[in-house]
Motif scaffolding. Structure first.
Motif, PDB file in Angstrom:
ATOM      1  N   ASP A   1      35.212  52.268   1.405  1.00 41.68           N
ATOM      2  CA  ASP A   1      36.151  51.881   2.463  1.00 41.68           C
ATOM      3  C   ASP A   1      35.431  51.451   3.728  1.00 41.68           C
ATOM      4  O   ASP A   1      35.938  50.625   4.484  1.00 41.68           O
ATOM      5  CB  ASP A   1      37.071  53.067   2.787  1.00 41.68           C
ATOM      6  CG  ASP A   1      37.938  53.470   1.608  1.00 41.68           C
ATOM      7  OD1 ASP A   1      38.935  52.767   1.355  1.00 41.68           O
ATOM      8  OD2 ASP A   1      37.608  54.463   0.934  1.00 41.68           O
ATOM      9  N   LEU A   2      34.260  52.043   3.972  1.00 40.49           N
ATOM     10  CA  LEU A   2      33.511  51.741   5.190  1.00 40.49           C
ATOM     11  C   LEU A   2      32.019  51.792   4.873  1.00 40.49           C
ATOM     12  O   LEU A   2      31.554  52.731   4.224  1.00 40.49           O
ATOM     13  CB  LEU A   2      33.848  52.756   6.288  1.00 40.49           C
ATOM     14  CG  LEU A   2      33.117  52.654   7.626  1.00 40.49           C
ATOM     15  CD1 LEU A   2      33.372  51.304   8.289  1.00 40.49           C
ATOM     16  CD2 LEU A   2      33.541  53.801   8.556  1.00 40.49           C
ATOM     17  N   ILE A   3      31.295  50.769   5.309  1.00 38.83           N
ATOM     18  CA  ILE A   3      29.852  50.706   5.091  1.00 38.83           C
ATOM     19  C   ILE A   3      29.146  50.551   6.439  1.00 38.83           C
ATOM     20  O   ILE A   3      29.542  49.727   7.265  1.00 38.83           O
ATOM     21  CB  ILE A   3      29.469  49.527   4.165  1.00 38.83           C
ATOM     22  CG1 ILE A   3      30.089  49.704   2.773  1.00 38.83           C
ATOM     23  CG2 ILE A   3      27.945  49.398   4.049  1.00 38.83           C
ATOM     24  CD1 ILE A   3      29.841  48.526   1.832  1.00 38.83           C
ATOM     25  N   PHE A   4      28.131  51.361   6.635  1.00 42.37           N
ATOM     26  CA  PHE A   4      27.204  51.170   7.757  1.00 42.37           C
ATOM     27  C   PHE A   4      25.922  50.585   7.164  1.00 42.37           C
ATOM     28  O   PHE A   4      25.234  51.246   6.394  1.00 42.37           O
ATOM     29  CB  PHE A   4      26.880  52.507   8.433  1.00 42.37           C
ATOM     30  CG  PHE A   4      27.967  53.026   9.324  1.00 42.37           C
ATOM     31  CD1 PHE A   4      27.877  52.897  10.700  1.00 42.37           C
ATOM     32  CD2 PHE A   4      29.084  53.658   8.788  1.00 42.37           C
ATOM     33  CE1 PHE A   4      28.884  53.387  11.531  1.00 42.37           C
ATOM     34  CE2 PHE A   4      30.091  54.158   9.597  1.00 42.37           C
ATOM     35  CZ  PHE A   4      29.999  54.018  10.977  1.00 42.37           C
ATOM     36  N   CYS A   5      25.637  49.328   7.503  1.00 39.11           N
ATOM     37  CA  CYS A   5      24.406  48.682   7.034  1.00 39.11           C
ATOM     38  C   CYS A   5      23.730  48.085   8.262  1.00 39.11           C
ATOM     39  O   CYS A   5      23.763  46.879   8.503  1.00 39.11           O
ATOM     40  CB  CYS A   5      24.719  47.612   5.990  1.00 39.11           C
ATOM     41  SG  CYS A   5      23.247  46.818   5.292  1.00 39.11           S
ATOM     42  N   ARG A   6      23.092  48.951   9.028  1.00 39.78           N
ATOM     43  CA  ARG A   6      22.594  48.564  10.338  1.00 39.78           C
ATOM     44  C   ARG A   6      21.073  48.405  10.317  1.00 39.78           C
ATOM     45  O   ARG A   6      20.342  49.254   9.827  1.00 39.78           O
ATOM     46  CB  ARG A   6      23.002  49.614  11.370  1.00 39.78           C
ATOM     47  CG  ARG A   6      24.509  49.893  11.316  1.00 39.78           C
ATOM     48  CD  ARG A   6      25.011  50.715  12.469  1.00 39.78           C
ATOM     49  NE  ARG A   6      24.391  52.013  12.601  1.00 39.78           N
ATOM     50  CZ  ARG A   6      24.714  52.900  13.552  1.00 39.78           C
ATOM     51  NH1 ARG A   6      25.646  52.592  14.434  1.00 39.78           N
ATOM     52  NH2 ARG A   6      24.132  54.074  13.619  1.00 39.78           N
TER      53      ARG A   6
ATOM     54  N   HIS B   1      26.806  39.349  -0.457  1.00 39.92           N
ATOM     55  CA  HIS B   1      27.621  39.383  -1.678  1.00 39.92           C
ATOM     56  C   HIS B   1      27.634  40.784  -2.290  1.00 39.92           C
ATOM     57  O   HIS B   1      28.674  41.265  -2.751  1.00 39.92           O
ATOM     58  CB  HIS B   1      27.092  38.365  -2.698  1.00 39.92           C
ATOM     59  CG  HIS B   1      27.558  36.967  -2.437  1.00 39.92           C
ATOM     60  ND1 HIS B   1      28.803  36.513  -2.825  1.00 39.92           N
ATOM     61  CD2 HIS B   1      26.948  35.921  -1.825  1.00 39.92           C
ATOM     62  CE1 HIS B   1      28.942  35.241  -2.466  1.00 39.92           C
ATOM     63  NE2 HIS B   1      27.836  34.859  -1.853  1.00 39.92           N
ATOM     64  N   VAL B   2      26.477  41.428  -2.287  1.00 33.70           N
ATOM     65  CA  VAL B   2      26.388  42.791  -2.823  1.00 33.70           C
ATOM     66  C   VAL B   2      27.286  43.731  -2.030  1.00 33.70           C
ATOM     67  O   VAL B   2      28.039  44.539  -2.592  1.00 33.70           O
ATOM     68  CB  VAL B   2      24.925  43.295  -2.800  1.00 33.70           C
ATOM     69  CG1 VAL B   2      24.855  44.793  -3.084  1.00 33.70           C
ATOM     70  CG2 VAL B   2      24.079  42.526  -3.811  1.00 33.70           C
ATOM     71  N   LEU B   3      27.216  43.637  -0.711  1.00 29.37           N
ATOM     72  CA  LEU B   3      28.012  44.507   0.149  1.00 29.37           C
ATOM     73  C   LEU B   3      29.501  44.214  -0.007  1.00 29.37           C
ATOM     74  O   LEU B   3      30.330  45.134  -0.040  1.00 29.37           O
ATOM     75  CB  LEU B   3      27.587  44.329   1.606  1.00 29.37           C
ATOM     76  CG  LEU B   3      26.164  44.811   1.910  1.00 29.37           C
ATOM     77  CD1 LEU B   3      25.699  44.282   3.275  1.00 29.37           C
ATOM     78  CD2 LEU B   3      26.070  46.326   1.880  1.00 29.37           C
TER      79      LEU B   3
ATOM     80  N   MET C   1      22.712  48.117  -8.284  1.00 30.71           N
ATOM     81  CA  MET C   1      23.819  48.150  -7.343  1.00 30.71           C
ATOM     82  C   MET C   1      25.193  48.267  -8.003  1.00 30.71           C
ATOM     83  O   MET C   1      26.193  48.486  -7.320  1.00 30.71           O
ATOM     84  CB  MET C   1      23.782  46.907  -6.461  1.00 30.71           C
ATOM     85  CG  MET C   1      22.567  46.828  -5.555  1.00 30.71           C
ATOM     86  SD  MET C   1      22.293  48.359  -4.609  1.00 30.71           S
ATOM     87  CE  MET C   1      23.816  48.414  -3.687  1.00 30.71           C
ATOM     88  N   LYS C   2      25.269  48.127  -9.318  1.00 27.67           N
ATOM     89  CA  LYS C   2      26.569  48.197  -9.985  1.00 27.67           C
ATOM     90  C   LYS C   2      27.243  49.548  -9.825  1.00 27.67           C
ATOM     91  O   LYS C   2      28.461  49.666  -9.947  1.00 27.67           O
ATOM     92  CB  LYS C   2      26.408  47.852 -11.468  1.00 27.67           C
ATOM     93  CG  LYS C   2      26.081  46.386 -11.706  1.00 27.67           C
ATOM     94  CD  LYS C   2      25.862  46.089 -13.178  1.00 27.67           C
ATOM     95  CE  LYS C   2      25.496  44.626 -13.383  1.00 27.67           C
ATOM     96  NZ  LYS C   2      25.210  44.322 -14.814  1.00 27.67           N
TER      97      LYS C   2
ATOM     98  N   LYS D   1      36.088  48.049  -0.974  1.00 21.15           N
ATOM     99  CA  LYS D   1      37.486  47.906  -1.356  1.00 21.15           C
ATOM    100  C   LYS D   1      38.141  46.850  -0.455  1.00 21.15           C
ATOM    101  O   LYS D   1      37.711  46.667   0.687  1.00 21.15           O
ATOM    102  CB  LYS D   1      38.236  49.230  -1.156  1.00 21.15           C
ATOM    103  CG  LYS D   1      37.894  50.326  -2.141  1.00 21.15           C
ATOM    104  CD  LYS D   1      38.724  51.563  -1.819  1.00 21.15           C
ATOM    105  CE  LYS D   1      38.400  52.713  -2.747  1.00 21.15           C
ATOM    106  NZ  LYS D   1      39.157  53.943  -2.391  1.00 21.15           N
ATOM    107  N   PRO D   2      39.177  46.170  -0.929  1.00 24.60           N
ATOM    108  CA  PRO D   2      39.921  45.274  -0.036  1.00 24.60           C
ATOM    109  C   PRO D   2      40.427  46.045   1.182  1.00 24.60           C
ATOM    110  O   PRO D   2      40.922  47.165   1.066  1.00 24.60           O
ATOM    111  CB  PRO D   2      41.087  44.799  -0.916  1.00 24.60           C
ATOM    112  CG  PRO D   2      40.566  44.911  -2.320  1.00 24.60           C
ATOM    113  CD  PRO D   2      39.694  46.136  -2.315  1.00 24.60           C
ATOM    114  N   GLY D   3      40.260  45.448   2.350  1.00 27.39           N
ATOM    115  CA  GLY D   3      40.643  46.107   3.585  1.00 27.39           C
ATOM    116  C   GLY D   3      39.540  46.951   4.195  1.00 27.39           C
ATOM    117  O   GLY D   3      39.686  47.440   5.325  1.00 27.39           O
ATOM    118  N   GLY D   4      38.435  47.114   3.457  1.00 31.39           N
ATOM    119  CA  GLY D   4      37.328  47.915   3.941  1.00 31.39           C
ATOM    120  C   GLY D   4      36.540  47.220   5.039  1.00 31.39           C
ATOM    121  O   GLY D   4      36.645  45.999   5.228  1.00 31.39           O
ATOM    122  N   TYR D   5      35.724  47.993   5.741  1.00 35.94           N
ATOM    123  CA  TYR D   5      34.960  47.482   6.875  1.00 35.94           C
ATOM    124  C   TYR D   5      33.459  47.709   6.686  1.00 35.94           C
ATOM    125  O   TYR D   5      33.035  48.627   5.984  1.00 35.94           O
ATOM    126  CB  TYR D   5      35.375  48.190   8.168  1.00 35.94           C
ATOM    127  CG  TYR D   5      36.718  47.762   8.700  1.00 35.94           C
ATOM    128  CD1 TYR D   5      36.838  46.652   9.538  1.00 35.94           C
ATOM    129  CD2 TYR D   5      37.870  48.467   8.355  1.00 35.94           C
ATOM    130  CE1 TYR D   5      38.074  46.262  10.022  1.00 35.94           C
ATOM    131  CE2 TYR D   5      39.112  48.077   8.837  1.00 35.94           C
ATOM    132  CZ  TYR D   5      39.209  46.977   9.678  1.00 35.94           C
ATOM    133  OH  TYR D   5      40.429  46.571  10.157  1.00 35.94           O
TER     134      TYR D   5
END
Length: 284
Positions: free
Chosen positions: A217-222, A238-240, A210-211, A245-249
């Protein structure tokens, strides 16, 4: 080798396999899944010519290439999805979230989106189509779209971009005609959309793996965390978080809640749509 020649998997062997699979993937099989697991194990034992669990398990665990473990993962994971699933999240993305992310980032910097798990590609391709159709910011901001899965078979299928009528049934007909070519009841996604997504193999609970997944900026983990127990969910959170990035969703599935897993994220509502934000620097 016939199915009759395969030795029955006893309770101790089932537990041995279940523990190993959980350690490596974070997926825990309940006792109610015993028939499903036994069936898949017997299929792999037969395919590799091992008449009993002990022989197969040793072969699978110590194979240098790891190919058989990947085959086992592919057979044990369930992949069923369709285009524009939980569409309200795509609407929130193009209506509000992308503009907000655009305002955070320096000019010329790509916005990066990660879809995990990719399954057979319906989700990341839905994201791509939605951005092209409904986000005007694409006129001045490039988007990098990456999609990952633990199952190598579904990644291969996703790259082909060939779908059934069921998969595309929720897409408005004008968009089906615009982005797909129908042949004998199959729908081939346009090459431009297929080339807009980079597909990669990834195990979200593998630290070393995962490194390479960072700065999104945006992750879909559904509908992934529902397969994990509490400990694995916290590790995944924690991985996600580290991948953002800071401010990301991040968007989760409708039955999942990050608030019950981790307090690191800020809950944000966009109308009736819930997203989870990694706080900006300074705690904003």
């Amino acid at each position: 080798m016939s199915n009759a020649a395969l030795e029955k998997i006893d309770a101790a062997d089932f537990e041995r396999f279940r523990s190993m699979f959980y350690r490596k993937t974070g997926i825990h099989f309940e006792d109610s899944k015993r028939y499903f697991v036994d069936k898949r194990l017997h299929e792999r034992m037969k395919a590799t010519g091992h008449p009993n669990f002990k022989s197969y398990f040793t072969y699978m665990r110590f194979q240098a290439s790891g190919e058989e473990f990947q085959n086992l993962v592919n057979s044990m994971t369930v992949n069923e999805t369709y285009f524009f699933r939980e569409e309200y999240q795509f609407e929130a993305m193009t209506r509000e979230i992308m503009d907000e992310l655009d305002s955070y980032r320096p000019p010329g910097e790509d916005l990066r989106i990660w879809s995990v798990p990719s399954s057979t590609g319906e989700e990341p391709y839905s994201i791509a189509i939605y951005l092209i159709e409904y986000w005007k910011g694409l006129a001045h901001r490039d988007v990098e779209l990456i999609s990952s899965d633990i199952d190598s078979n579904v990644l291969a299928s996703a790259k082909k971009g060939l779908y059934s009528k069921r998969s595309v049934q929720n897409i408005p007909l004008p968009l089906v005609k615009k982005y797909f070519k129908e042949t004998n009841g199959q729908y081939q996604l346009s090459e431009d959309i297929r080339e807009s997504v980079s597909f990669t193999l990834a195990n979200i609970l593998s630290g070393s793996n995962m490194k390479q997944f960072r700065h999104f900026d945006l992750i879909f983990c559904r509908n992934l965390l529902i397969y994990f127990d509490d400990e694995s969910r916290k590790k995944a959170a924690h991985v996600l978080y580290d991948a953002m990035k800071p401010g990301g969703y991040i968007f989760l599935g409708h039955s999942e809640s990050m608030s019950r897993i981790s307090s690191m994220f800020k809950v944000r509502k966009f109308g009736d749509v819930i997203a989870y934000q990694k706080p900006l620097a300074g705690g904003a």
